[in-house]
Motif scaffolding. Structure first.
Motif, PDB file in Angstrom:
ATOM      1  N   GLU A  39       0.835  -1.199   0.000  1.00 60.61           N
ATOM      2  CA  GLU A  39       0.000   0.000   0.000  1.00 60.61           C
ATOM      3  C   GLU A  39       0.874   1.256   0.000  1.00 60.61           C
ATOM      4  OE1 GLU A  39      -2.386  -0.274   3.502  1.00 60.61           O
ATOM      5  OE2 GLU A  39      -3.122  -2.270   2.972  1.00 60.61           O
ATOM      6  N   HIS A  42       2.140   2.852  -3.158  1.00 63.70           N
ATOM      7  CA  HIS A  42       1.215   3.594  -4.019  1.00 63.70           C
ATOM      8  C   HIS A  42       1.430   5.089  -3.764  1.00 63.70           C
ATOM      9  CE1 HIS A  42      -2.508   5.200  -5.689  1.00 63.70           C
ATOM     10  NE2 HIS A  42      -2.728   4.025  -6.260  1.00 63.70           N
ATOM     11  N   ILE A  45      -1.111   6.759  -1.325  1.00 60.76           N
ATOM     12  CA  ILE A  45      -1.093   6.234   0.039  1.00 60.76           C
ATOM     13  C   ILE A  45       0.227   6.560   0.729  1.00 60.76           C
ATOM     14  CG2 ILE A  45      -1.309   4.142   1.439  1.00 60.76           C
ATOM     15  CD1 ILE A  45      -2.950   2.960  -0.916  1.00 60.76           C
ATOM     16  N   TRP A 115      -6.899  -0.251  -4.068  1.00 55.35           N
ATOM     17  CA  TRP A 115      -5.587  -0.888  -3.964  1.00 55.35           C
ATOM     18  C   TRP A 115      -5.338  -1.427  -2.559  1.00 55.35           C
ATOM     19  CZ3 TRP A 115      -2.406  -3.547  -6.462  1.00 55.35           C
ATOM     20  CH2 TRP A 115      -1.099  -3.755  -6.008  1.00 55.35           C
ATOM     21  N   VAL A 116      -5.787  -0.708  -1.541  1.00 60.40           N
ATOM     22  CA  VAL A 116      -5.652  -1.195  -0.164  1.00 60.40           C
ATOM     23  C   VAL A 116      -6.336  -2.553  -0.019  1.00 60.40           C
ATOM     24  CG1 VAL A 116      -6.371  -0.802   2.227  1.00 60.40           C
ATOM     25  CG2 VAL A 116      -5.415   1.081   0.886  1.00 60.40           C
ATOM     26  N   THR A 119      -4.445  -5.321  -1.944  1.00 56.62           N
ATOM     27  CA  THR A 119      -3.245  -5.833  -1.262  1.00 56.62           C
ATOM     28  C   THR A 119      -3.624  -6.764  -0.112  1.00 56.62           C
ATOM     29  OG1 THR A 119      -3.095  -3.948   0.267  1.00 56.62           O
ATOM     30  CG2 THR A 119      -1.931  -3.766  -1.846  1.00 56.62           C
TER      31      THR A 119
END
Length: 470
Positions: A39, A42, A45, A115-116, A119
């Motif tokens: 994360e 990114h 983030i 995306w969090v 992952t």
């Protein structure tokens, strides 16, 4: 996706859920750590973490809050899930800015949120595979659907994750190879988080033991984390291929799985681990702690430390700045530091929207006062020296507003916080089960104690536990 359909879909977190039991297992921490690193790579983030997060200065607190939030989000009761999702959205809405390269970031960005969750899904699949519990095709699809439902719960829609598992892997590979970067947050997690990890509460009185243990565990943790990452990511950010790291990583995952299978279930849960790390939490040390002196603990919690001529009770402004005010650990006081305090209080006390907004407004008022008094160049930063030189003369209107909010959420009836209400406040915040009586605490007394602590003039175990704990 409507709120109604989100609630209906979220009912997959029932007795047959694959994900919900995992969040209670201590071994899931391996998956969460791996996911956190991916994360952080990114751009959105990573910038938000470096500018606003307290994960480096207060990692144990962050671990505890993350575990608590995950349990709430996957609670069997949809009302608990919805309340926690709303709380997270309110907190994320307050986190936005520009990184060091001039790129805007926003904690509410939907691609970043997707995306969090991506992952977490990939890291959970990896954990199962490395643990010898590889998921079959049907179980993996079910787990993926649960993660999409999880995203829909906090974001209102799952559209930013591919609709099917078959489509997910190309999406995941694309982000790893074309979006992720070797940024400051990645380096901090790999090379500073473990080496600078403060002692957990149970070992804070034994710094030599903790230092020795950390010296051994830190490089091992780094090696295990690196070895578990996707090869494409490791190549992209030029991570070293450490000799023996893969064997060590596989042994760690297998060992965690064997412990989960063969030890009593209560021993392999997050709550048990947190109880070992922090005796103030309900756990294996609770009985011993109670026997050590309930009455003394109550006195220490409800009152500031006694005055013995000023040598111990009065903490220097410089030390207070480092331990309490500089929440993000960058050596200066900024709005993100005060916002982190507000987030911590709102999270621990599970404040509703109205009280949470009042708390943030009070902290904003205090920040305005600090800027007017100390930020002479208007750069939005207050140095340790600037604060120490003027701490005793700072205005206190904002601090009084903060104390008023805390008083209001504690007192339920008569403008006096009795012993039971005070215990309820700090049990909620610190999970201490204290017994005993005590005189009522008026609003003025409560405000005086809080302002005295927050201005760095007098020590208080209670507020230190809330705002300065690791």
């Amino acid at each position: 996706m409507s709120h109604t359909s989100t609630r209906r879909d979220a009912d997959v977190f029932g007795p047959d859920s694959l994900l919900r039991p995992l969040v209670h297992e201590a071994r899931w921490g391996l998956a969460v750590l791996r996911a956190t690193l991916l994360e952080a790579a990114h751009p959105q983030i990573g910038a938000a973490l470096m500018e606003n997060s307290t994960f480096l200065t207060h990692p144990w607190r962050r671990l505890r809050n993350t575990a608590m939030s995950a349990r709430r989000l996957l609670d069997p009761d949809p009302r608990v899930r919805d309340r926690e999702a709303a709380r997270i959205n309110r907190l994320h809405a307050r986190i936005a800015g520009t990184d060091a390269q001039g790129r805007p970031y926003d904690a509410s960005d939907r691609d970043a949120r997707a995306w969090v969750v991506a992952t977490l899904f990939d890291s959970t699949v990896t954990m199962c595979r490395l643990s010898g519990d590889a998921l079959d095709a049907d179980a993996m699809r079910r787990l993926y659907d649960e993660h999409r439902t999880f995203l829909a719960l906090i974001d209102g829609t799952a559209d930013h994750l591919p609709a099917t598992l078959r489509e997910f892997w190309p999406y995941y590979d694309h982000v790893v190879e074309h979006v992720l970067e070797n940024n400051e947050a990645v380096g901090v997690i790999l090379y500073r988080l473990f080496t600078g990890m403060p002692a957990p509460p149970v070992l804070r009185g034994h710094p030599a033991i903790w230092a020795a243990g950390r010296a051994v565990a830190s490089p091992l943790a780094t090696a295990i984390t690196i070895a578990s990452l996707p090869e494409a990511f490791s190549r992209r950010v030029a991570l070293p291929d450490l000799p023996g790291a893969r064997t060590l990583m596989q042994t760690t995952y297998l060992g965690a799985a064997l412990a989960t299978r063969h030890l009593p279930q209560s021993w392999t849960r997050v709550d048990f681990l947190m109880g070992l790390l922090d005796p103030s939490h309900d756990g294996p040390w609770e009985t011993l702690r109670r026997q050590a002196g309930k009455a003394a603990a109550l006195v220490r919690l409800l009152t500031p430390a006694g005055d013995d001529g000023g040598s111990q009770a009065t903490r220097s402004a410089d030390r207070f700045f480092t331990e309490v005010l500089d929440q993000t650990g960058d050596g200066c006081l900024r709005w993100p530091d005060l916002a982190a305090m507000a987030r911590e209080i709102a999270t621990r006390l599970d404040l509703g929207e109205r009280d949470e907004e009042r708390l943030f407004q009070a902290y904003a008022a205090w920040w305005s006062e600090l800027q007017a008094a100390l930020d002479s160049d208007g750069d939005g930063r207050i140095t340790r020296d600037e604060y120490a030189a003027a701490a005793a003369r700072l205005p206190g209107t904002g601090l009084i507003k903060i104390a008023d909010v805390l008083f209001d959420v504690t007192d339920t009836d008569d403008e006096t916080i009795d012993a039971e209400e005070y215990r309820a406040l700090f049990r909620t915040a610190f999970h201490r089960d204290l017994e005993g009586g005590g005189d009522g605490c008026s609003r003025s007394a409560f405000v005086r104690r809080f302002v005295s602590f927050m201005s760095g003039q007098q020590h208080s175990i209670a507020y230190t536990s809330l705002l300065a704990s690791g």
